[in-house]
Design an enzyme around this catalytic site. Structure first.
Site, PDB file in Angstrom:
ATOM      1  N   ASP A  78      62.210  48.063  53.066  1.00 17.68           N
ATOM      2  CA  ASP A  78      61.129  48.180  54.055  1.00 17.68           C
ATOM      3  C   ASP A  78      59.781  47.739  53.491  1.00 17.68           C
ATOM      4  O   ASP A  78      58.777  47.742  54.205  1.00 17.68           O
ATOM      5  CB  ASP A  78      61.043  49.619  54.592  1.00 17.68           C
ATOM      6  CG  ASP A  78      60.748  50.628  53.496  1.00 17.68           C
ATOM      7  OD1 ASP A  78      60.566  50.230  52.321  1.00 17.68           O
ATOM      8  OD2 ASP A  78      60.697  51.836  53.810  1.00 17.68           O
ATOM      9  N   GLY A  79      59.737  47.405  52.204  1.00 25.52           N
ATOM     10  CA  GLY A  79      58.492  46.929  51.603  1.00 25.52           C
ATOM     11  C   GLY A  79      57.490  48.039  51.329  1.00 25.52           C
ATOM     12  O   GLY A  79      56.357  47.775  50.924  1.00 25.52           O
ATOM     13  N   ASP A 133      64.130  42.234  35.005  1.00 26.18           N
ATOM     14  CA  ASP A 133      62.924  42.054  35.835  1.00 26.18           C
ATOM     15  C   ASP A 133      61.904  43.143  35.559  1.00 26.18           C
ATOM     16  O   ASP A 133      60.779  43.074  36.063  1.00 26.18           O
ATOM     17  CB  ASP A 133      63.281  42.018  37.324  1.00 26.18           C
ATOM     18  CG  ASP A 133      64.066  43.245  37.768  1.00 26.18           C
ATOM     19  OD1 ASP A 133      65.109  43.526  37.155  1.00 26.18           O
ATOM     20  OD2 ASP A 133      63.629  43.915  38.705  1.00 26.18           O
ATOM     21  N   ARG A 181      58.140  44.402  47.617  1.00 28.68           N
ATOM     22  CA  ARG A 181      57.163  45.328  48.206  1.00 28.68           C
ATOM     23  C   ARG A 181      55.859  45.306  47.410  1.00 28.68           C
ATOM     24  O   ARG A 181      55.100  46.258  47.428  1.00 28.68           O
ATOM     25  CB  ARG A 181      57.721  46.732  48.252  1.00 28.68           C
ATOM     26  CG  ARG A 181      58.140  47.304  46.918  1.00 28.68           C
ATOM     27  CD  ARG A 181      58.346  48.788  47.064  1.00 28.68           C
ATOM     28  NE  ARG A 181      58.905  49.362  45.847  1.00 28.68           N
ATOM     29  CZ  ARG A 181      59.011  50.654  45.639  1.00 28.68           C
ATOM     30  NH1 ARG A 181      58.601  51.497  46.565  1.00 28.68           N
ATOM     31  NH2 ARG A 181      59.518  51.106  44.522  1.00 28.68           N
TER      32      ARG A 181
END
Ligand code: AMP
Ligand code: MG
Length: 488
Positions: free
Chosen positions: A122-123, A249, A90
């Protein structure tokens, strides 16, 4: 609007490390926040960005000239489990700007829509968590802790669906880079040595240019990253910060704090404190952070092994493992030294005495057993250095428990109270104040509490009467039930 002078070295030099992609336009862009001092540092025209063009830009509707938006690829260990492909699900890197100090800075969106790395997501992002990233990032910056920073937040005019519909937003983030341990894991896990080497050389050019071209540069890079992380985590601990999701990450090579998701500041001191709703095992608890940083660095070291060895034969690999292990084993010592350095400043001690570490540990043990607010405990110790002990005693359930320690600390004097107040803030982003500001923005479209809190967080050192409400601890019951959430 004056053009942005983008120079996109990541896109240019690291093919295979990203996918070119475009932000999803928002139906009704609206600028909710612009970081004017940061805009100025980046050489941008803050006044021009305040207008409708700025809103369109920061919502992702108008990609500025020179930007080459890309979704970065990375892998990562999340709560210990490895995913060979995470990536910007996203987020998008727009490009890089050279700031007024000559530093290269990434300009990136978060919440700008789906990408090839979105998996089931959903980003998108909601206003609350993006404003939270502004608040905590600016607080860290004011505290002198390396951090990515928010340049802007734009409302999209579109709901995002979480447990309930929430107003959507896009954050624009500025970072020394978005190179993560997970970026190295991405190529290492694919066995793509060629790209791994390019990535390592790129990282060196960007963060440790003095090492470029030197024969032992990959080992030296590992050492430099480990040293930066040692200093960073020590700074976190010395202000009571819990990152909450130290996945590989979410650990940078630059040494900046990144990704303010389920983070929180400790109130009553407890090394086992966890706030994240998904951290059931306490993996990312306050006191576990140095151990986790070391674990993450060991994962980075593993990716570098083929670059450390000058051939693939057994002896060369064993030598590489021994070299990398030496760095990883040195990490706890670097961390302890950085922590003690900060503690000495907080304790107001000049010089170094062999008993200082025990003095600091015993102080923390007292704060723990007496459930003293971490931030105020340190602050009131500075008052004690001025001869005013009463406010410190008032924080203790049993003030008598403090006396033997106080006598030891006095014997290690004299203490510089002013220097102590420069090492221990009065104002941190207290969870109840952050939540209050985010609730007003989310539920009532009222940004005033957010702006007032932000203003207070930018002045953490001096005790100004007008800011007293931001220095008060939350009622204990609120802290006991406090939970933070990821990926929102
Ligand atoms: P985080 O732990 O928040 O840093 O995110 C971990 C991974 O999940 C990254 O690959 C993110 O891009 C991805 N992610 C988080 N939230 C979303 C979302 N709403 N839509 C798509 N991807 C997401
Ligand atoms: Mg992340």
């Amino acid at each position: 609007m004056p053009p942005f002078a983008f120079d996109n070295s990541y896109a240019r030099e690291l093919p295979g490390a990203y996918v070119p992609w475009k932000p999803t336009p928002a139906p009704a862009p609206r600028l909710l926040y612009l970081n004017e001092p940061l805009a100025d540092e980046l050489g941008l025209d803050a006044a021009a960005l305040r207008g409708p063009e700025g809103a369109a830009l920061f919502a992702g509707n108008a990609v500025p000239e020179g930007a080459e938006p890309i979704a970065q690829a990375y892998a990562g260990h999340q709560f210990g489990g490895f995913s060979p492909q995470l990536g910007d699900g996203r987020a998008l890197l727009l490009g890089e700007l050279i700031d007024r100090h000559g530093q290269r800075r990434d300009i990136a969106f978060k919440g700008s829509g789906r990408t090839p790395f979105s998996r089931g997501g959903d980003g998108k992002a909601a206003v609350g968590p993006m404003l939270r990233e502004v608040l905590v990032g600016e607080a860290m910056h004011a505290l002198g802790i390396p951090t990515t920073r928010a340049l802007a937040v734009a409302g999209t005019g579109e709901p995002v669906y979480r447990e309930r519909p929430l107003p959507g937003a896009v954050l624009t983030r500025v970072a020394a880079s978005h190179l993560r341990v997970g970026t190295f894991q991405y190529f290492a896990s694919r066995g793509d040595l060629e790209r791994l080497r390019r990535l390592a050389d790129y990282t060196i050019a960007r963060h440790d240019p003095g090492l470029a071209g030197t024969p032992q540069r990959y080992l030296a890079l590992l050492r430099a990253v480990a040293r930066r992380q040692a200093v960073l985590i020590a700074q976190w601990l010395n202000v009571g910060f819990i990152h909450g999701v130290m996945n590989t990450d979410n650990m940078t090579l630059s040494g900046e704090t990144i990704d303010y998701g389920p983070c929180a500041f400790i109130e009553a001191y407890d090394p086992a404190a966890v706030f994240s709703s998904i951290d059931h095992g306490g993996r990312y608890a306050y006191g576990n952070q140095p151990g986790i940083a070391r674990w993450n660095l060991a994962r980075l070291a593993e990716t570098l092994l083929p670059l450390l060895a000058d051939s693939e034969d057994e002896a060369a690999m064993q030598h590489a493992v021994a070299q990398a292990t030496e760095v990883i084993d040195a990490f706890p010592g670097w961390f302890e030294a950085a922590l003690l350095d900060g503690q000495r400043r907080k304790l107001g001690l000049a010089g170094a005495d062999a008993a200082d570490a025990a003095l600091a540990q015993d102080w923390l043990a007292l704060l723990h057993t007496q459930a003293v607010d971490f931030t105020l405990g340190w602050r009131r110790l500075a008052d004690a250095a001025d001869g005013n002990d009463a406010p410190l005693r008032a924080l203790f359930a049993e003030p008598a428990a403090l006396e033997p320690w106080l006598a030891r600390w006095r014997a290690r004097g004299p203490h510089d109270a002013t220097a102590m107040r420069r090492a221990s803030p009065w104002i941190i982003p207290r969870n109840h104040r952050v939540e209050e500001a985010l609730a007003a923005a989310t539920n009532d479209d009222d940004l005033a509490p957010f702006e007032q809190l932000l203003d207070a967080l930018r002045r953490p050192w001096d005790e100004e009467a007008a800011l007293a409400r931001y220095a008060e601890p939350a009622p204990a019951a609120v802290t006991a039930g406090y939970q933070t959430f990821c990926g929102t």
